[in-house]
Scaffold this motif. Structure first.
Motif, PDB file in Angstrom:
ATOM      1  N   PHE A  25      -3.976  -1.816   9.904  1.00  0.00           N
ATOM      2  CA  PHE A  25      -4.328  -0.493  10.205  1.00  0.00           C
ATOM      3  C   PHE A  25      -3.542  -0.204  11.575  1.00  0.00           C
ATOM      4  CE2 PHE A  25      -7.299  -1.845   6.815  1.00  0.00           C
ATOM      5  CZ  PHE A  25      -7.412  -0.763   5.888  1.00  0.00           C
TER       6      PHE A  25
ATOM      7  N   ARG B  16     -10.378  -3.237  -5.227  1.00  0.00           N
ATOM      8  CA  ARG B  16     -11.361  -2.516  -4.077  1.00  0.00           C
ATOM      9  C   ARG B  16     -10.945  -1.158  -3.795  1.00  0.00           C
ATOM     10  NH1 ARG B  16     -14.416  -6.587  -1.235  1.00  0.00           N
ATOM     11  NH2 ARG B  16     -14.565  -8.475  -2.613  1.00  0.00           N
ATOM     12  N   CYS B  17      -9.672  -0.933  -4.151  1.00  0.00           N
ATOM     13  CA  CYS B  17      -9.020   0.583  -3.595  1.00  0.00           C
ATOM     14  C   CYS B  17      -9.466   1.748  -4.631  1.00  0.00           C
ATOM     15  CB  CYS B  17      -7.754   0.351  -3.658  1.00  0.00           C
ATOM     16  SG  CYS B  17      -6.909   1.872  -3.105  1.00  0.00           S
ATOM     17  N   PRO B  18     -10.232   2.476  -4.157  1.00  0.00           N
ATOM     18  CA  PRO B  18     -10.844   3.635  -5.041  1.00  0.00           C
ATOM     19  C   PRO B  18      -9.667   4.521  -5.435  1.00  0.00           C
ATOM     20  CG  PRO B  18     -11.464   4.134  -2.667  1.00  0.00           C
ATOM     21  CD  PRO B  18     -10.788   2.648  -2.848  1.00  0.00           C
TER      22      PRO B  18
ATOM     23  N   ILE C 138       0.788  -1.223  -0.201  1.00  0.00           N
ATOM     24  CA  ILE C 138       0.050  -0.069  -0.044  1.00  0.00           C
ATOM     25  C   ILE C 138       0.794   1.503  -0.029  1.00  0.00           C
ATOM     26  CG2 ILE C 138      -1.463   1.416   1.287  1.00  0.00           C
ATOM     27  CD1 ILE C 138      -2.962  -1.285   2.262  1.00  0.00           C
TER      28      ILE C 138
ATOM     29  N   CYS D 255     -11.746   4.685   4.992  1.00  0.00           N
ATOM     30  CA  CYS D 255     -11.907   3.917   3.806  1.00  0.00           C
ATOM     31  C   CYS D 255     -12.172   2.510   4.365  1.00  0.00           C
ATOM     32  CB  CYS D 255     -10.953   4.339   3.009  1.00  0.00           C
ATOM     33  SG  CYS D 255     -11.054   2.999   1.406  1.00  0.00           S
ATOM     34  N   ARG D 256     -10.902   1.954   4.297  1.00  0.00           N
ATOM     35  CA  ARG D 256     -10.855   0.148   4.455  1.00  0.00           C
ATOM     36  C   ARG D 256     -11.455  -0.567   3.795  1.00  0.00           C
ATOM     37  NH1 ARG D 256      -9.409  -0.225  10.899  1.00  0.00           N
ATOM     38  NH2 ARG D 256      -8.186   1.612  11.085  1.00  0.00           N
ATOM     39  N   LEU D 257     -11.703  -0.274   2.270  1.00  0.00           N
ATOM     40  CA  LEU D 257     -12.490  -1.008   1.592  1.00  0.00           C
ATOM     41  C   LEU D 257     -11.762  -2.297   1.140  1.00  0.00           C
ATOM     42  CD1 LEU D 257     -14.020   1.612  -0.725  1.00  0.00           C
ATOM     43  CD2 LEU D 257     -15.409   0.388   0.828  1.00  0.00           C
ATOM     44  N   CYS D 258     -10.482  -2.203   1.266  1.00  0.00           N
ATOM     45  CA  CYS D 258      -9.579  -3.292   0.783  1.00  0.00           C
ATOM     46  C   CYS D 258      -9.542  -4.398   2.021  1.00  0.00           C
ATOM     47  CB  CYS D 258      -7.939  -3.038   0.759  1.00  0.00           C
ATOM     48  SG  CYS D 258      -7.324  -1.814   2.149  1.00  0.00           S
TER      49      CYS D 258
ATOM     50  N   CYS E 188      -3.004   6.180  -0.120  1.00  0.00           N
ATOM     51  CA  CYS E 188      -4.121   5.587   0.869  1.00  0.00           C
ATOM     52  C   CYS E 188      -4.652   6.817   1.341  1.00  0.00           C
ATOM     53  CB  CYS E 188      -3.564   4.698   1.729  1.00  0.00           C
ATOM     54  SG  CYS E 188      -4.539   4.179   2.816  1.00  0.00           S
ATOM     55  N   MET E 189      -6.098   6.653   1.413  1.00  0.00           N
ATOM     56  CA  MET E 189      -6.960   7.796   2.009  1.00  0.00           C
ATOM     57  C   MET E 189      -7.006   7.745   3.676  1.00  0.00           C
ATOM     58  SD  MET E 189     -10.246   8.040  -0.767  1.00  0.00           S
ATOM     59  CE  MET E 189     -10.782   6.496  -0.478  1.00  0.00           C
ATOM     60  N   GLU E 190      -6.762   6.586   4.003  1.00  0.00           N
ATOM     61  CA  GLU E 190      -6.861   6.505   5.541  1.00  0.00           C
ATOM     62  C   GLU E 190      -5.773   7.616   5.962  1.00  0.00           C
ATOM     63  OE1 GLU E 190      -8.274   4.668   7.957  1.00  0.00           O
ATOM     64  OE2 GLU E 190      -9.692   4.120   6.541  1.00  0.00           O
TER      65      GLU E 190
ATOM     66  N   ALA F  25      -4.126   3.000  -4.602  1.00  0.00           N
ATOM     67  CA  ALA F  25      -3.179   2.838  -3.717  1.00  0.00           C
ATOM     68  C   ALA F  25      -2.276   1.530  -3.526  1.00  0.00           C
ATOM     69  CB  ALA F  25      -3.639   3.213  -2.051  1.00  0.00           C
ATOM     70  N   ILE F  26      -3.032   0.458  -3.942  1.00  0.00           N
ATOM     71  CA  ILE F  26      -2.233  -0.810  -3.769  1.00  0.00           C
ATOM     72  C   ILE F  26      -1.481  -1.269  -5.234  1.00  0.00           C
ATOM     73  CG2 ILE F  26      -2.699  -3.309  -3.105  1.00  0.00           C
ATOM     74  CD1 ILE F  26      -5.380  -2.636  -1.952  1.00  0.00           C
TER      75      ILE F  26
END
Ligand code: SF4
Ligand code: SF4
Ligand code: SF4
Length: 179
Positions: free
Chosen positions: A131, A157-159, A104, A117-120, A109-111, A162-163
């Motif tokens: 996290f 999944r990452c909008p 990541i 976020c944490r969609l991943c 990463c939005m976090e 970031a991955i």
């Protein structure tokens, strides 16, 4: 589906395609190009599983995480009649692996920007994504490389893209490729 591809066509299909990622169990790329005949049997076998394998322009299989993820079922390996997918240890038992893991980017990463976020996280069956809250109301996210199978389920999944896919070191440092 039967499609015969000459070695010359296969080389041409690979030209300009950086960071091609072959199915799990693929022999090294030079050997792969020698023996894969582009028959498409592995792609058809994967279509019945997750559909993560697609054909490159020459008909040879590539992993496309935009289309799915890998469940390491070994169907592609069993479907291949040329030996092009017999490069991984334990491959006869269906214990196939990828030569990469995910990482990541804190910058993306939005976090790490304070946005929840944490969609991943829920995508990862291996629970490899971690996290940790940091000072300043931001959260650092990372992937434990030793626990990541490289399955690719987290990638789409990452909008914020970031991955990234990180190739495992082969006697040297890791090399990063854009996901
Ligand atoms: S191991 Fe299964 S899911 Fe993974 S690429 Fe091969 S056929 Fe597809
Ligand atoms: S590639 Fe698979 S195992 Fe690795 S972090 Fe993503 S979902 Fe988890
Ligand atoms: S999905 Fe992407 S932006 Fe969201 S927490 Fe995971 S890596 Fe960060």
């Amino acid at each position: 589906m039967t499609q015969t591809v000459t070695r010359r066509q296969l080389f041409r299909s690979l030209a300009g395609q950086a960071a091609l990622r072959r199915p799990p169990g693929a022999v090294d790329e030079a050997r792969f190009m020698e023996i894969c005949d582009g028959c498409g049997e592995c792609i058809a076998a994967c279509a019945a599983e997750t559909g993560v394998l697609k054909a490159d322009r020459g008909g040879a299989p590539v992993v496309d995480f935009a289309s799915g993820h890998c469940v390491f079922c070994g169907a592609c390996v069993r479907a291949c009649g040329t030996g092009a997918l017999t490069g991984a240890e334990g491959v006869e038992a269906g214990e196939v692996t990828f030569p990469w893991h995910m990482e990541i980017s804190q910058e993306r990463c939005m976090e790490f920007s304070g946005i929840t976020c944490r969609l991943c996280e829920s995508a990862c069956e291996e629970r490899a994504i971690r996290f940790r809250p940091m000072a300043g109301h931001v959260t650092r996210a990372w992937i434990e490389a030793q626990e990541c199978s490289g399955c690719g389920e987290c990638l789409p999944r990452c909008p914020n893209r970031a991955i990234a896919i990180i190739e495992k070191p082969r006697g040297g440092a890791s090399r990063e490729n854009a996901a």
